[in-house]
Design an enzyme around this catalytic site. Sequence first.
Site, PDB file in Angstrom:
ATOM      1  N   ASN A  59      -2.694  -7.045  -1.261  1.00 46.30           N
ATOM      2  CA  ASN A  59      -2.135  -5.932  -1.223  1.00 46.30           C
ATOM      3  C   ASN A  59      -1.274  -5.408  -2.338  1.00 46.30           C
ATOM      4  OD1 ASN A  59      -0.405  -3.720  -0.040  1.00 46.30           O
ATOM      5  ND2 ASN A  59      -0.425  -4.533   1.830  1.00 46.30           N
ATOM      6  N   HIS A  76      -6.940   1.929   1.988  1.00 43.63           N
ATOM      7  CA  HIS A  76      -5.513   1.028   1.814  1.00 43.63           C
ATOM      8  C   HIS A  76      -6.652  -0.716   1.513  1.00 43.63           C
ATOM      9  CE1 HIS A  76      -2.745  -0.765   1.455  1.00 43.63           C
ATOM     10  NE2 HIS A  76      -1.568  -0.800   2.635  1.00 43.63           N
ATOM     11  N   CYS A 107       2.516   2.208   2.118  1.00 44.97           N
ATOM     12  CA  CYS A 107       1.195   1.784   1.946  1.00 44.97           C
ATOM     13  C   CYS A 107       0.201   3.129   2.072  1.00 44.97           C
ATOM     14  CB  CYS A 107       0.365   1.014   2.886  1.00 44.97           C
ATOM     15  SG  CYS A 107       1.472  -0.618   1.828  1.00 44.97           S
TER      16      CYS A 107
END
Length: 327
Positions: free
Chosen positions: A282, A252, A112
Amino acid sequence: MPRAAITGLGAHLPDYILTNAELEKLVDTTNDWIIERTGIRERRILKEGATSDMGAKAVTDLCQRRGISPDEIDLLICATVTPDMLFPSTAGIISHKAGAKRAWGYDVEAACGGFLFSLVTAAQFIETGRHKKVVVVGADKMSSIVDYTDRNTCILFGDAAAAVLLEPTDDPLGLIDYVSYVDGSGAPHLHMKAGGSLKPPSVDTVLAREHFIYQDGKPVFKAAVVGMADATAEIMARNGLTGETVDYLVPHQANNRIIEATRERMGLAPERVMVNIHRYGNTTGATIPLCLHDWEPQLKTGHNLVLAAFGGGFTWGAAYVKWAYGS
C-alpha cells in the site's frame, strides 16, 4: 465545456525491496500469513531522501514520456500523508526540484483517498478553461511513519510516487463523473496519534511511539469493503455501466480481499482488475496512478475505467474515466 483527460503518466519506485522474508525476521509473522491476509509479497522502501524526491522524479518521468517541458505545467497538486514537512507544501518543493517554475500548487491530505480527491479537484481547474496542463502527484514515504515493531501495520505499506497529466479535450473522453465522501467519525480507527495540534510532539509522545500509523483493522476493513463497493456501484448506476462495459477497475491497493469484494460487487472478470499490491504494498497516494502506469501499454482510447479508493478519516469515492490515448 472541455473535459479533463489524462494524457500522460510518470512514476518512481525506490530501489530497495523489502520482502516478506525480511519482515519475518523483524516481527512475529510469516510469508504465508501476509499473503493470505493482504496479497502482498514485497514493497519498495526509500532508504535516503524524502517524499518530494520521489515525487519530483515521477514528474520528470512524466514530462519526458509526454514530451513536454516542466515549464509548461500550470498547476501541481500533491496527494500525500507524508509531506517533507508541515510547511511549505510538498507540491511546491516537487515543483522546484522538477523545474516546474511556472506552476502553482498545494498538497491534499485525504489519506488513501488523496489521489482520487486530488484528481477530481484538478479536473475542475481544466474544466473552467483557466488551466491547460495540470499534474497530480500521488507520493508517500510510508516507511517514515511505519512502526516496524507492529506486525499489524508494518507488513502493509511501501514507498512510491506516480503522476498523471491532465489536459483539456472536447472529445467525449476524460473524467466523466465522480462521487466522493468523507466521514470524520472514522478517525479513531485509523490515524497518527501525535504530531498535530491536538497532541504536539514531545519527549513523551516519542517515547510512547505515537508518531506512527495506528490502525484498528476490523472496523477499517469492514468500512473499506462497504465504502469502495458502494461507491463503484453508485458511479456505475449513474452512468449506465455494467460489468460487461467496464474495461478496468483501478482500485486503491490496500488489501486483496477489499479489491476482490469490490470486483464481485461490480460483476467484473478478474482479468479486468488492476492489481499490483503483491509488488508494492500500500503506497497510499501513489497506488492508483501507479496501477495506471503499470497498465498503460494495455489501455486504449475509449476504455471505460472505474477508479475507487478508501482511506483513513474515513475518505472514499469512485470516478468514471474514459481513457484518452492509446492504440
